[in-house]
Every structure is written in C-alpha cells, then in structure tokens.
Design a protein around this motif. Structure first.
Motif, PDB file in Angstrom:
ATOM      1  N   SER B  61       1.189  -1.007  -0.397  1.00 35.21           N
ATOM      2  CA  SER B  61      -0.317  -0.477   0.395  1.00 35.21           C
ATOM      3  C   SER B  61       0.458   0.752   0.017  1.00 35.21           C
ATOM      4  O   SER B  61       1.999   1.592   0.440  1.00 35.21           O
ATOM      5  N   GLN B  62       0.380   2.436   0.039  1.00 36.43           N
ATOM      6  CA  GLN B  62       1.419   3.851   0.129  1.00 36.43           C
ATOM      7  C   GLN B  62       1.594   3.832   1.049  1.00 36.43           C
ATOM      8  O   GLN B  62       2.896   4.351   1.015  1.00 36.43           O
ATOM      9  N   LYS B  63       0.765   3.345   2.759  1.00 34.74           N
ATOM     10  CA  LYS B  63       1.039   3.670   3.421  1.00 34.74           C
ATOM     11  C   LYS B  63       2.490   2.845   3.514  1.00 34.74           C
ATOM     12  O   LYS B  63       3.004   3.562   4.940  1.00 34.74           O
ATOM     13  N   ALA B  64       2.441   1.759   3.841  1.00 33.29           N
ATOM     14  CA  ALA B  64       3.034   1.206   3.833  1.00 33.29           C
ATOM     15  C   ALA B  64       4.929   1.349   3.098  1.00 33.29           C
ATOM     16  O   ALA B  64       5.705   1.748   3.287  1.00 33.29           O
ATOM     17  N   LEU B  65       4.744   1.823   1.553  1.00 30.67           N
ATOM     18  CA  LEU B  65       5.674   2.467   0.931  1.00 30.67           C
ATOM     19  C   LEU B  65       6.083   3.264   1.509  1.00 30.67           C
ATOM     20  O   LEU B  65       7.733   3.887   1.765  1.00 30.67           O
ATOM     21  N   ALA B  66       6.079   4.407   1.992  1.00 30.85           N
ATOM     22  CA  ALA B  66       5.598   6.091   2.989  1.00 30.85           C
ATOM     23  C   ALA B  66       6.265   5.750   3.861  1.00 30.85           C
ATOM     24  O   ALA B  66       7.613   6.121   4.285  1.00 30.85           O
ATOM     25  N   GLU B  67       6.039   4.137   4.732  1.00 27.05           N
ATOM     26  CA  GLU B  67       7.489   4.291   5.798  1.00 27.05           C
ATOM     27  C   GLU B  67       8.342   3.346   5.495  1.00 27.05           C
ATOM     28  O   GLU B  67       9.467   3.749   6.588  1.00 27.05           O
ATOM     29  N   ALA B  68       8.384   2.471   4.647  1.00 24.46           N
ATOM     30  CA  ALA B  68       9.854   1.965   4.420  1.00 24.46           C
ATOM     31  C   ALA B  68      10.946   2.636   4.019  1.00 24.46           C
ATOM     32  O   ALA B  68      11.742   2.935   4.038  1.00 24.46           O
ATOM     33  N   ALA B  69      10.224   3.863   2.450  1.00 25.01           N
ATOM     34  CA  ALA B  69      10.868   4.918   2.475  1.00 25.01           C
ATOM     35  C   ALA B  69      11.204   5.927   3.538  1.00 25.01           C
ATOM     36  O   ALA B  69      12.368   7.456   3.447  1.00 25.01           O
ATOM     37  N   ALA B  70      10.568   5.461   4.389  1.00 21.52           N
ATOM     38  CA  ALA B  70      10.634   7.173   5.555  1.00 21.52           C
ATOM     39  C   ALA B  70      10.097   8.387   4.827  1.00 21.52           C
ATOM     40  O   ALA B  70      11.095   9.581   5.803  1.00 21.52           O
ATOM     41  N   ILE B  71       9.515   8.600   4.029  1.00 24.12           N
ATOM     42  CA  ILE B  71       8.812  10.427   3.860  1.00 24.12           C
ATOM     43  C   ILE B  71       7.525  10.041   4.258  1.00 24.12           C
ATOM     44  O   ILE B  71       6.930   8.828   4.307  1.00 24.12           O
ATOM     45  N   GLU B  72       6.795  11.402   4.179  1.00 25.25           N
ATOM     46  CA  GLU B  72       5.473  11.932   4.956  1.00 25.25           C
ATOM     47  C   GLU B  72       4.614  10.977   3.245  1.00 25.25           C
ATOM     48  O   GLU B  72       5.050  11.191   2.181  1.00 25.25           O
ATOM     49  N   GLN B  73       3.894  10.608   3.780  1.00 26.14           N
ATOM     50  CA  GLN B  73       1.950  10.324   3.315  1.00 26.14           C
ATOM     51  C   GLN B  73       2.568  11.758   2.100  1.00 26.14           C
ATOM     52  O   GLN B  73       1.813  10.650   0.348  1.00 26.14           O
ATOM     53  N   ASP B  86       4.495   7.548 -15.347  1.00 25.42           N
ATOM     54  CA  ASP B  86       5.765   6.851 -16.463  1.00 25.42           C
ATOM     55  C   ASP B  86       5.536   5.698 -16.388  1.00 25.42           C
ATOM     56  O   ASP B  86       6.848   4.574 -16.621  1.00 25.42           O
ATOM     57  N   GLY B  87       4.878   4.288 -16.808  1.00 27.30           N
ATOM     58  CA  GLY B  87       4.122   3.775 -16.794  1.00 27.30           C
ATOM     59  C   GLY B  87       5.585   2.520 -15.659  1.00 27.30           C
ATOM     60  O   GLY B  87       5.803   1.445 -16.251  1.00 27.30           O
ATOM     61  N   LEU B  88       5.796   3.191 -14.588  1.00 28.79           N
ATOM     62  CA  LEU B  88       6.685   2.257 -13.512  1.00 28.79           C
ATOM     63  C   LEU B  88       5.807   1.146 -12.405  1.00 28.79           C
ATOM     64  O   LEU B  88       6.404   0.180 -12.259  1.00 28.79           O
ATOM     65  N   VAL B  89       4.599   2.063 -12.485  1.00 30.28           N
ATOM     66  CA  VAL B  89       3.810   1.199 -11.586  1.00 30.28           C
ATOM     67  C   VAL B  89       2.328   0.998 -11.641  1.00 30.28           C
ATOM     68  O   VAL B  89       2.590   1.582 -12.292  1.00 30.28           O
ATOM     69  N   GLN B  90       1.432   0.082 -11.687  1.00 26.89           N
ATOM     70  CA  GLN B  90       0.690  -0.309 -11.232  1.00 26.89           C
ATOM     71  C   GLN B  90      -0.451  -0.320  -9.851  1.00 26.89           C
ATOM     72  O   GLN B  90       0.177  -0.734  -9.485  1.00 26.89           O
ATOM     73  N   ARG B  91      -1.140   0.474  -9.768  1.00 22.89           N
ATOM     74  CA  ARG B  91      -2.504   0.271  -8.388  1.00 22.89           C
ATOM     75  C   ARG B  91      -3.651  -0.293  -8.622  1.00 22.89           C
ATOM     76  O   ARG B  91      -4.193  -0.934  -9.904  1.00 22.89           O
ATOM     77  N   ARG B  92      -3.565  -1.225  -7.844  1.00 22.32           N
ATOM     78  CA  ARG B  92      -4.985  -2.189  -8.154  1.00 22.32           C
ATOM     79  C   ARG B  92      -5.909  -1.287  -6.175  1.00 22.32           C
ATOM     80  O   ARG B  92      -5.140  -1.678  -5.363  1.00 22.32           O
ATOM     81  N   GLN B  93      -6.910  -2.217  -6.458  1.00 20.89           N
ATOM     82  CA  GLN B  93      -7.533  -1.444  -4.640  1.00 20.89           C
ATOM     83  C   GLN B  93      -7.413  -2.451  -4.407  1.00 20.89           C
ATOM     84  O   GLN B  93      -7.736  -4.009  -4.411  1.00 20.89           O
ATOM     85  N   ASP B  94      -7.399  -2.295  -2.882  1.00 27.12           N
ATOM     86  CA  ASP B  94      -6.664  -3.468  -2.084  1.00 27.12           C
ATOM     87  C   ASP B  94      -8.373  -4.249  -1.892  1.00 27.12           C
ATOM     88  O   ASP B  94      -9.455  -3.800  -1.003  1.00 27.12           O
ATOM     89  N   PRO B  95      -8.472  -5.569  -2.226  1.00 22.36           N
ATOM     90  CA  PRO B  95      -9.996  -6.213  -1.899  1.00 22.36           C
ATOM     91  C   PRO B  95      -9.793  -6.390  -0.566  1.00 22.36           C
ATOM     92  O   PRO B  95     -11.321  -6.468   0.123  1.00 22.36           O
ATOM     93  N   ASN B  96      -9.671  -6.088   0.197  1.00 22.68           N
ATOM     94  CA  ASN B  96     -10.262  -5.407   1.686  1.00 22.68           C
ATOM     95  C   ASN B  96     -10.399  -5.025   2.396  1.00 22.68           C
ATOM     96  O   ASN B  96     -10.335  -4.668   4.179  1.00 22.68           O
ATOM     97  N   ASP B  97      -9.494  -3.558   1.989  1.00 23.05           N
ATOM     98  CA  ASP B  97     -10.184  -2.534   2.087  1.00 23.05           C
ATOM     99  C   ASP B  97     -10.416  -1.766   1.373  1.00 23.05           C
ATOM    100  O   ASP B  97      -9.237  -0.711   0.281  1.00 23.05           O
ATOM    101  N   ARG B  98     -11.743  -0.783   1.242  1.00 20.34           N
ATOM    102  CA  ARG B  98     -11.431  -0.153  -0.161  1.00 20.34           C
ATOM    103  C   ARG B  98     -10.952   0.817  -0.107  1.00 20.34           C
ATOM    104  O   ARG B  98     -11.493   1.963  -0.900  1.00 20.34           O
ATOM    105  N   ARG B  99     -10.697   1.583   1.368  1.00 23.57           N
ATOM    106  CA  ARG B  99     -10.131   2.792   0.950  1.00 23.57           C
ATOM    107  C   ARG B  99      -8.338   2.416   0.322  1.00 23.57           C
ATOM    108  O   ARG B  99      -7.520   3.504   0.096  1.00 23.57           O
ATOM    109  N   ALA B 100      -7.954   1.819   0.093  1.00 25.24           N
ATOM    110  CA  ALA B 100      -6.496   1.264  -0.101  1.00 25.24           C
ATOM    111  C   ALA B 100      -6.203   0.726  -0.860  1.00 25.24           C
ATOM    112  O   ALA B 100      -7.000   0.056  -1.949  1.00 25.24           O
TER     113      ALA B 100
END
Lengths: 154, 154
Positions: B61-73, B86-100
């Motif tokens: 998730s975005q949150k997990a990535l922000a924590e891994a990089a130690a930058i703000e959300q 730029d076609g480097l990442v793709q996103r899909r809805q988290d099936p367990n959490d519609r916010r994420a």
DNA sequence: TTAAATAATATCGCATGCTATATAACCTGT
DNA sequence: ACAGGTTATATAGCATGCGATATTATTTAA
C-alpha cells in the motif's frame, strides 16, 4: 525428488546499510528539526548559509553566496528572491560590475541572526548527542571525506 | 591611545564544522550522483525505495511504501503518481480495504531493477572509498544513531 | 446499531533543489 | 576598436519534500 526455485529475492536491500539512503534520511531530519525551530521566526534552513555569509554586515554577490552554500546558482537566485520578497535581504548594483548585484541583510534579518545560530547549535547538539566526543570529530571528518569523494565526480 | 571596536564577527560559522550542513551537502551529492546514473534509464533517486520495496513482485500500500522510505504520505503519493504516469507502477484496489490501493512494479520497471541496484552500489562504493573498512561500518552506525536522535523529537 | 474515533488517500500550497538555456556585461587578444 | 570567449544573473520547467486539511472507509465504544 525435484526442487523448484520459488523466488530469488535479489531485490532485498537493507536501507540501514546504504550510506546514501541513511545520509539522505539524516539530512531530511536535520532540515525538519531546524525548520521547526526557525519557523516561529519566519526563517527556514535554506536561509542559514545566507544569514551566516552575510553576517556582520558583509555584502556578497549571488555567485559568492552560491559558492558559500555549495548550491547551484539558480537555486541561490530563487532563495535570494524569496528572502528579498520577505524583507530579509536587500540588493544593490555592484558599482564595479553592472552584471552583478551585492546582497546584504536587512535590519529585521540581523535581529534574527542569534536565533539562527541558536537553532544550528541546538540541532547539531541534539544530533551529535548520540555520539561520544571522539566520534563527533570523526563523524565530521568522514562527512568531509565523503563529500570530497562525491564532489570529485561532478 | 584609544581603541575602537571595529566588528564583532559573531556570525563567523564554519560550515565544515556543522553536522547538519555537511550531512545536507553529502545527501545532495549522493542524490546527484545517483540521478546521473539513473537518468539514462528514466529513473531517479526517489524511485529507489519504491523499487526495492516492490522488488520480487511484492505488492504494498501507499502507507507501507511511505514507511519503508521514511517519507511523509503526501510525498509518497506524489512519487507514486509520477511513477504511475511514467508506467513504472500499477495500482489496484485492496480487496480487503476499499480505502487502500496496492502498488506493484510494471514489467518495464522490473527490467530496470538491476540498474537501480548497480547505481546504489556504485555510488555507495565511491562515497565510502574515502573511508577505510572499519570506518565504513562506524559511519553507518553513527548515521543510524544520528537519525534515531533526530527522529525522537518529531 | 449507531455515533465517534481512527486510518488510508487525496489535494493544496509552498520551499528547495536541479538542469538547461537565455541575456547582458565584461575581458582578451588582435 | 572589436570579435569572440567568459562571467553574472535570469528564467523555465521539473522533481522531491514538507505541513495542513479534506474525503471516504473502517473500527470501536457506548
């Protein structure tokens, strides 16, 4: 019996073991800590090298300021124009070179010089509090060597 | 005989003796060195923590990535949206959490993973070349302690 | 079960940094 | 004197970072 290679995990990368990553992280924390202290006075960490360079009434060109801060000329131009907008520096034409301008601190900026020094000392003290006396000198020395090594390439 | 106080020079400040200044300088040089190596591949240093975190097909998730990089959300949100553009990442809805949302690397990004690792190792090696073997470990250890000390306050 | 607290993203506005390039003034050698 | 190189600054365009705040979904507590 057959074996299957499930995944290579070649991309495991421990950020704590990367000098570049840790340095970037520390730098962001330094900047945040300083900004928190300077924000109440209307200043921020990019102002610091300018405040120090122009301290005691010194008057310097944009180029000299960029060199003192070790940043590129367009970056210093932007910082100075924000500082001018905010009434922190004033510029006058260099009487000896019509291309150049000479910058100096305004009275309101001079009044805040002590706050800048205090913020710098406070944050450095807090950061270096994690190191013993001998390590502190070594840390600065190693940083200087790392800077020199990286500076050599570009 | 009379004496005159000409100037106090209280604002003399040696940047080489300021841990904050030197750390910031080193961090900018690290970033520039890495960017120079990654630019030909269409990447830059902010992509690195994302590439490493999402390596080997991991999905975060975005949150997990922000924590891994130690930058703000919001910073990670911007980086991810540029990487998506730029076609480097793709996103899909988290099936367990519609916010994420769950992010993963696209095939073109995966192909460049080696280049990212190589750039990181090359720049770190060059920077640490200025230190001897014992100092390198100590440098990383000191950076970790400085980060911990500064992180504690905010 | 529903109101309130919490959590994950999104968005705004801004500062700080870079590269690349343009412009104007200066200097040098002929 | 002047052509050509150098130097000081300006500007454009972009990436990366932050804090503050809004939105929507989830969880918790009454």
């Amino acid at each position: 019996m057959r074996y299957y290679l499930i995944a290579s995990y070649a991309m495991q990368f421990d950020r704590d073991k990367s000098a570049g990553y840790m340095t970037n992280w520390a730098a962001r924390l330094f900047a945040r800590a300083i900004d928190r202290r300077l924000k109440p006075v209307g200043l921020s960490c990019a102002h610091m090298p300018v405040m120090f360079a122009l301290g005691d009434g010194r008057e310097l060109s944009q180029k000299a300021l960029a060199e003192a801060a070790a940043i590129e000329q367009p970056t210093m131009a932007a910082t100075l124009s924000r500082m001018e907008r905010d009434g922190l520096v004033q510029r006058r034409q260099d009487p000896n070179d019509r291309r150049a301008a000479l910058f100096s601190l305004t009275p309101p900026a001079r009044e805040r010089a002590d706050a800048v020094l205090a913020a710098a000392r406070d944050v450095n003290a807090r950061a270096l509090g994690a190191l013993d006396a001998a390590e502190r000198a070594l840390f600065l020395d190693m940083l200087a060597r790392v800077v020199a090594a990286l500076d050599r390439e570009g």
